[in-house]
Every structure is written in C-alpha cells, then in structure tokens.
Scaffold this motif. Structure first.
Motif, short mmCIF file in Angstrom:
data_model
loop_
_atom_site.label_atom_id
_atom_site.label_comp_id
_atom_site.label_asym_id
_atom_site.label_seq_id
_atom_site.Cartn_x
_atom_site.Cartn_y
_atom_site.Cartn_z
N GLU A 88 10.47 -6.66 -14.18
CA GLU A 88 9.97 -7.41 -13.03
C GLU A 88 9.72 -6.54 -11.80
O GLU A 88 9.20 -7.02 -10.79
CB GLU A 88 10.93 -8.55 -12.66
N ASP A 89 10.07 -5.26 -11.87
CA ASP A 89 9.72 -4.33 -10.78
C ASP A 89 8.29 -3.81 -10.92
O ASP A 89 7.79 -3.10 -10.03
CB ASP A 89 10.68 -3.14 -10.76
N THR A 90 7.63 -4.15 -12.02
CA THR A 90 6.25 -3.72 -12.24
C THR A 90 5.33 -4.30 -11.18
O THR A 90 5.25 -5.53 -11.02
CB THR A 90 5.77 -4.15 -13.63
N ASP A 91 4.66 -3.43 -10.44
CA ASP A 91 3.80 -3.85 -9.33
C ASP A 91 3.04 -2.62 -8.83
O ASP A 91 3.32 -1.48 -9.23
CB ASP A 91 4.63 -4.40 -8.15
N VAL A 92 2.12 -2.86 -7.90
CA VAL A 92 1.56 -1.78 -7.12
C VAL A 92 2.40 -1.66 -5.85
O VAL A 92 2.62 -2.66 -5.15
CB VAL A 92 0.08 -2.03 -6.75
N TYR A 93 2.87 -0.46 -5.58
CA TYR A 93 3.74 -0.22 -4.43
C TYR A 93 2.93 0.45 -3.32
O TYR A 93 2.22 1.43 -3.55
CB TYR A 93 4.92 0.66 -4.83
N TYR A 94 3.09 -0.09 -2.11
CA TYR A 94 2.38 0.41 -0.94
C TYR A 94 3.39 0.87 0.12
O TYR A 94 4.40 0.20 0.35
CB TYR A 94 1.53 -0.69 -0.32
#
Length: 121
Positions: A88-94
């Motif tokens: 669930e940490d899968t994402d695009v990080y900015y």
C-alpha cells in the motif's frame, strides 16, 4: 527559478527499504519546510512527512515508525528513508520545498517531478 530533483524510487519487495532524495537548486535564499507527499492515480495527493528548517518532523499515521524524514540544509536536500515497505506504499512520491527566492518577498511552494515507488507483495 527553483528546481527540485528527486531520486531513489524504484521497485522493492514488501518488507524492503528505499531512500528517496530531493535536491533543491536555483535562486534560493532560504528554505522553510520541506516534505514528501504521495499520490495514486485518481486520488488526492497526501502528506507523508514534513520537516521544518529547525528539524521538527511530522508524519502521516500510516508511516510512523517505518519512515524517517531528514534534511541537509547545506545541500538544500531532503531525504525519506522508507523501511518495512508495504504494497500500500506504492505511489508516486513528490517532494515539496517552501522557498524564499532571490528578489522575492514571500515564501512559495515548489514541487518535484515525482518518483515512482512500487512495492511488490
């Protein structure tokens, strides 16, 4: 102009670790808060962690105890150490930096281009 360049994203197995970096450059006088946010497709961008110029940190409940934010003021760089990663940490990080620019009278927010983090289960 101010540029934020992120690095360190990638693919990792659940339980693994990644370290993100974000370097700010350009006509910067000073940087106030720096932070990391993440966004999944079709969802709003959400706060992951922030750090003030004095080192005060703030974390989303979902990452407390697993992620650590830090900064190197001499390098205008903010880091995010991510341990015990979950699918669930899968994402695009900015990354974001609140900057006072040369010739400016106020603080403005600047964003990086984003880096993909994918955690396989």
């Amino acid at each position: 102009q101010v540029q934020l360049v992120e690095s360190g994203g990638g693919l990792v197995q659940a339980g693994g670790s990644l370290r993100l970096s974000c370097a700010a450059s350009g006509s910067i006088v000073s940087i106030n808060d720096m932070g990391w946010y993440r966004q999944a497709p079709g969802k709003q961008r959400e706060l992951v962690a922030t750090i003030s110029g004095g080192g005060r940190t703030n974390y989303a409940d979902s990452v407390k105890g697993r992620f650590t934010i830090s900064r190197d003021n001499a390098k205008n760089t903010v880091y995010l150490q991510m341990n015990s990663l979950k699918a669930e940490d899968t994402d695009v990080y900015y990354c974001k930096a609140e900057c006072l620019r040369v010739g400016s009278v106020g603080l403005y927010d600047y964003w990086g281009q984003g880096t993909q983090v994918t955690v396989s289960s």
